[in-house]
Design an enzyme around this catalytic site. Structure first.
Site, PDB file in Angstrom:
ATOM      1  N   CYS A   1     -15.636   5.996  12.735  1.00  0.00           N
ATOM      2  CA  CYS A   1     -16.422   5.463  11.619  1.00  0.00           C
ATOM      3  C   CYS A   1     -17.694   4.806  12.129  1.00  0.00           C
ATOM      4  O   CYS A   1     -17.660   3.970  13.044  1.00  0.00           O
ATOM      5  CB  CYS A   1     -15.581   4.449  10.842  1.00  0.00           C
ATOM      6  SG  CYS A   1     -16.467   3.663   9.486  1.00  0.00           S
TER       7      CYS A   1
ATOM      8  N   CYS B   1     -10.753  -1.639   8.311  1.00  0.00           N
ATOM      9  CA  CYS B   1      -9.836  -1.216   9.379  1.00  0.00           C
ATOM     10  C   CYS B   1      -9.920  -2.202  10.547  1.00  0.00           C
ATOM     11  O   CYS B   1     -10.923  -2.870  10.727  1.00  0.00           O
ATOM     12  CB  CYS B   1     -10.191   0.174   9.892  1.00  0.00           C
ATOM     13  SG  CYS B   1     -10.095   1.488   8.683  1.00  0.00           S
TER      14      CYS B   1
ATOM     15  N   CYS C   1     -15.946   6.747   3.749  1.00  0.00           N
ATOM     16  CA  CYS C   1     -14.882   5.975   4.368  1.00  0.00           C
ATOM     17  C   CYS C   1     -13.832   6.965   4.827  1.00  0.00           C
ATOM     18  O   CYS C   1     -13.271   7.715   4.011  1.00  0.00           O
ATOM     19  CB  CYS C   1     -14.290   4.968   3.375  1.00  0.00           C
ATOM     20  SG  CYS C   1     -12.845   4.100   4.024  1.00  0.00           S
TER      21      CYS C   1
ATOM     22  N   GLN D   1       1.576   3.763  -5.068  1.00  0.00           N
ATOM     23  CA  GLN D   1       1.364   3.743  -3.626  1.00  0.00           C
ATOM     24  C   GLN D   1       0.088   4.495  -3.252  1.00  0.00           C
ATOM     25  O   GLN D   1      -0.186   5.574  -3.768  1.00  0.00           O
ATOM     26  CB  GLN D   1       2.565   4.369  -2.921  1.00  0.00           C
ATOM     27  CG  GLN D   1       3.904   3.781  -3.326  1.00  0.00           C
ATOM     28  CD  GLN D   1       4.070   2.314  -2.972  1.00  0.00           C
ATOM     29  OE1 GLN D   1       3.209   1.740  -2.312  1.00  0.00           O
ATOM     30  NE2 GLN D   1       5.149   1.704  -3.408  1.00  0.00           N
TER      31      GLN D   1
ATOM     32  N   TYR E   1      12.545  -5.283  -8.112  1.00  0.00           N
ATOM     33  CA  TYR E   1      11.106  -5.104  -7.906  1.00  0.00           C
ATOM     34  C   TYR E   1      10.735  -3.637  -8.100  1.00  0.00           C
ATOM     35  O   TYR E   1      10.035  -3.034  -7.266  1.00  0.00           O
ATOM     36  CB  TYR E   1      10.679  -5.559  -6.509  1.00  0.00           C
ATOM     37  CG  TYR E   1      11.088  -6.965  -6.137  1.00  0.00           C
ATOM     38  CD1 TYR E   1      10.371  -8.068  -6.598  1.00  0.00           C
ATOM     39  CD2 TYR E   1      12.183  -7.201  -5.304  1.00  0.00           C
ATOM     40  CE1 TYR E   1      10.728  -9.360  -6.243  1.00  0.00           C
ATOM     41  CE2 TYR E   1      12.550  -8.490  -4.942  1.00  0.00           C
ATOM     42  CZ  TYR E   1      11.828  -9.561  -5.410  1.00  0.00           C
ATOM     43  OH  TYR E   1      12.190 -10.836  -5.053  1.00  0.00           O
TER      44      TYR E   1
ATOM     45  N   CYS F   1       6.766  -4.639   3.159  1.00  0.00           N
ATOM     46  CA  CYS F   1       5.385  -4.496   3.638  1.00  0.00           C
ATOM     47  C   CYS F   1       5.009  -5.650   4.556  1.00  0.00           C
ATOM     48  O   CYS F   1       3.863  -5.764   4.962  1.00  0.00           O
ATOM     49  CB  CYS F   1       4.416  -4.413   2.468  1.00  0.00           C
ATOM     50  SG  CYS F   1       4.401  -5.884   1.420  1.00  0.00           S
TER      51      CYS F   1
END
Length: 513
Positions: A122, A131, A217, A341, A370, A466
Site C-alpha cells: 500500500c 493496517c 485500499c 461479517q 449474541y 474477537c
C-alpha cells in the site's frame, strides 16, 4: 465477532517518528521539557531512576509484537514499545514517552533486519491507520496471531497450553489464514473531508481524525474503491461541502459501501449532517450511471456532534432497502445498519469450525447467545434439531427472523433480550440446550451469562471471540465451573491488521472430575 484500528510508524525510515506515525513529540501525554512544581519534581525523581531517558537514543532488541502491532523492545531490561519494529530485529530507537514500567520509542533505524520483513504494497501504509502489519510477511502474521492467543490464555486465563514437546494442555492450532489475503472486506466506512477546497475521502491517520485521502485500499473489495471515487467526483461537481467536526458545519460525513461477494450487489449509504441532500436526483442518477451494480442507495441522517458514524434515521433514496449475500448455502439480507461479517470468505471458515466444534448429529438443541442477525444460528440450523437465538438488539432479531424466513428454516426461534434473562425463561419452558454458542462483542460475555451457562451445564460450549484477552478471562471462569477447554483455533479474519478471531470448544466435565 463484532468488530472490530490503529497503526504506527513504519520501519526502514532513517527519520524519527513517534508511535503514532507523527514526528516525535506528538504522542498524547508525552513528557517533555522540565516538569515544574512538586508533582514535576516527583515525576523527575522516578524518571531519573529509569535505565532510559526521554530524547535519548538506544539500541533495542525487539522480542515480540504487542496487541497494537508495535514491536516490543528491551533496553537494559526496560520495555519499550516501538512502532514499525519486528521481532528478531535490533533497532536504533529514540525514547519519547515514559511510564514507570514501560515506555514508547520512535524507530530511527533498523540495524539488523528480520527475514520476515517485507515491503508494504500500500502506497499510503505509513500514513493510514487502517493496517498495522503489512511490513510483516503473511506467514509470520499468522504465527504472531497464534502466539498472541497463546500468551493471553497463559497470562490472563492462567491456562496450560499444549506445547510442541508433547506437554499436555489446551491445543491451540495454527491460525487459519487466507490463500489470497487481499481485497477481502465487503464493507467500507469512509469519512469525508476537505483539502485545498476539494472533497477528500479515505481513512484516518493513526491516532488522529486527520483524513488520509486515498484512491484505493488493498484490503477493500475493488467495488468499494470505485464507489468512493465516484462519490468524490459527483459531490465535487454538485458543490457538496464535507462535514467539519470542529465547526459542526458541512453536509457529507461518511460514505458507507456494502458489497455482496457472491451476488455482486452494491449498497451505497450517504451519511449526512442534515435531512436534505441538495440536488439529490442528480446524486442518484450519477451513482447509478457510474455504478450499474448498485442495487440500493440509502440516506442516513446524523446531526449529532459525535464520532459515531450512523444516526437514528435511514431512508431509501433508490432501489431496495437491502442487498443479499451468502455464507455457505445460507442467504442473508443486509440492510444499511445491520451487522454482517466483513470478510465473507473467512466467515465461512470460522463458522465451519464452530459447526465442527458443536459436533451436531441432527437432533441437538442449540442456543446461540449474541446471535445478531442470525448468521451463526442459521448456519448451525442446517445440522441441529432446534436452534434458539437471543440478542439484546431488537432490530437485529427482526432481521434474524427475516433471514430464517428467507431460507425457509423453521427449526429456529429468535427472541430479543439479555441472554442471561432469556435463557432461564426458556429453561422454565422446557428447553434444555445440548450446545450453547456465544459470539460476544470485544468486552466478552456478561458475567451473568457465564453463570447461567454453568447452571444449565450444556454438554458443549462453543466460544467464538474477537478478543483473545476477554476470551482467556471467560474461559477461566468456565473452567473453574467444571468445563475443560479442548481446542482453540485462531482464524485470520482481518489480514494485515493486529486483530485475530478465535473459535474454541469446551466440554462439560463436572466439578468433581
Amino acid at each position: 465477532m463484532k468488530a472490530k484500528s490503529s497503526s504506527g510508524s513504519r520501519p526502514g525510515k532513517h527519520r524519527e517518528q513517534s508511535g503514532n506515525g507523527k514526528p516525535a513529540g506528538n504522542r498524547s501525554g508525552q513528557q517533555s521539557g522540565r516538569p515544574g512544581g512538586a508533582a514535576g519534581k516527583a515525576a523527575a525523581a522516578w524518571m531519573a531512576d529509569l535505565p532510559v531517558q526521554i530524547g535519548q537514543q538506544y539500541e533495542a532488541e525487539i522480542m515480540g509484537i504487542s496487541h497494537d502491532g508495535e514491536g516490543v523492545g528491551r533496553v537494559n531490561g526496560f520495555t519499550l514499545f516501538v512502532a514499525g519494529a519486528l521481532p528478531g530485529e535490533r533497532a536504533l530507537v529514540r525514547v519519547n514517552h515514559l511510564k514507570k514500567q514501560y515506555g514508547y520509542a520512535a524507530l530511527v533505524e533498523v540495524l539488523e533486519v528480520s527475514p520476515d520483513r517485507v515491503k508494504p504494497d500500500c502506497v499510503i501504509y505509513e500514513e493510514c491507520g487502517g493496517c498495522q502489519l503489512q511490513h510483516l510477511s503473511y506467514e509470520a502474521q499468522l504465527r504472531v496471531k497464534r502466539q498472541q492467543v497463546v500468551d493471553n490464555l497463559v497470562r490472563i486465563g492462567k491456562l496450560t497450553v499444549a506445547s510442541e514437546l508433547g506437554e499436555e494442555g489446551i491445543i491451540v492450532h495454527p491460525t487459519l489464514g487466507m490463500t489470497d489475503p487481499w481485497r477481502y472486506r465487503n464493507k467500507a466506512q469512509v469519512p469525508f473531508g476537505e483539502e485545498r477546497g476539494g472533497l477528500i475521502g479515505g481513512f484516518y491517520a493513526q491516532g488522529s481524525h486527520r483524513i488520509i485521502d486515498m484512491e484505493e485500499c488493498l484490503i477493500q473489495h475493488e467495488s468499494n474503491d470505485e464507489v468512493v471515487a465516484r462519490v468524490k467526483e459527483i459531490g465535487a461537481r454538485l458543490g457538496i461541502r464535507a462535514y467539519r467536526e470542529e465547526t459542526g458545519l458541512g453536509l457529507l460525513r461518511h460514505v458507507v459501501v456494502k458489497v455482496g461477494f457472491r451476488t455482486g450487489e452494491l449498497m451505497v449509504v450517504l451519511v449526512t449532517n442534515g435531512s436534505l441532500i441538495p440536488r439529490v436526483d442528480e446524486w442518484i442518477a450519477g451513482i447509478r450511471e457510474a455504478l450499474p451494480a448498485v442495487a440500493s442507495i440509502c440516506h442516513n441522517i446524523n446531526v449529532k456532534q459525535t464520532n459515531v458514524i450512523f444516526g437514528d434515521e435511514t431512508r431509501v433514496l433508490w432501489g431496495s432497502e437491502v442487498i443479499y449475500d451468502y455464507i455457505g448455502d445460507v442467504k442473508f439480507a443486509i440492510s444499511a445498519r445491520s451487522f454482517y461479517q466483513v470478510n465473507p470468505v473467512q466467515t465461512e471458515v470460522l463458522y465451519g469450525k464452530a459447526l465442527e466444534y458443536a459436533a451436531l448429529t441432527g437432533g441437538e438443541t442449540v442456543v446461540d447467545a449474541y446471535c445478531g442477525i442470525g448468521t451463526i444460528s442459521l448456519f448451525l440450523a442446517q445440522r441441529a434439531g432446534q436452534v434458539y437465538g437471543v440478542e439484546i438488539v431488537e432490530e437485529a432479531i427482526a432481521d434474524a427472523r427475516k433471514n430464517a424466513e428467507l431460507n425457509g428454516m423453521t427449526n429456529v426461534h429468535f427472541e430479543a433480550g439479555p441472554a442471561e434473562v432469556v435463557l432461564p425463561e426458556w429453561t422454565r419452558q422446557g428447553v434444555r440446550p445440548d450446545v450453547i454458542v456465544v459470539d460476544p462483542p470485544r468486552k466478552g460475555c456478561d458475567p451473568a451469562l457465564l453463570a447461567t451457562i454453568l447452571e444449565l451445564q450444556p454438554r458443549r460450549v462453543v466460544y467464538v471471540s474477537c478478543s483473545a484477552s476477554t476470551l482467556a478471562r471467560d474461559l477461566r471462569v468456565l473452567v473453574d465451573g467444571g468445563y475443560g477447554v479442548a481446542e482453540v483455533t485462531p482464524v485470520d479474519m482481518f489480514p494485515h491488521t493486529v486483530h485475530v478471531e478465535c473459535c474454541s470448544v469446551l466440554v462439560w466435565k463436572g466439578n468433581n472430575e
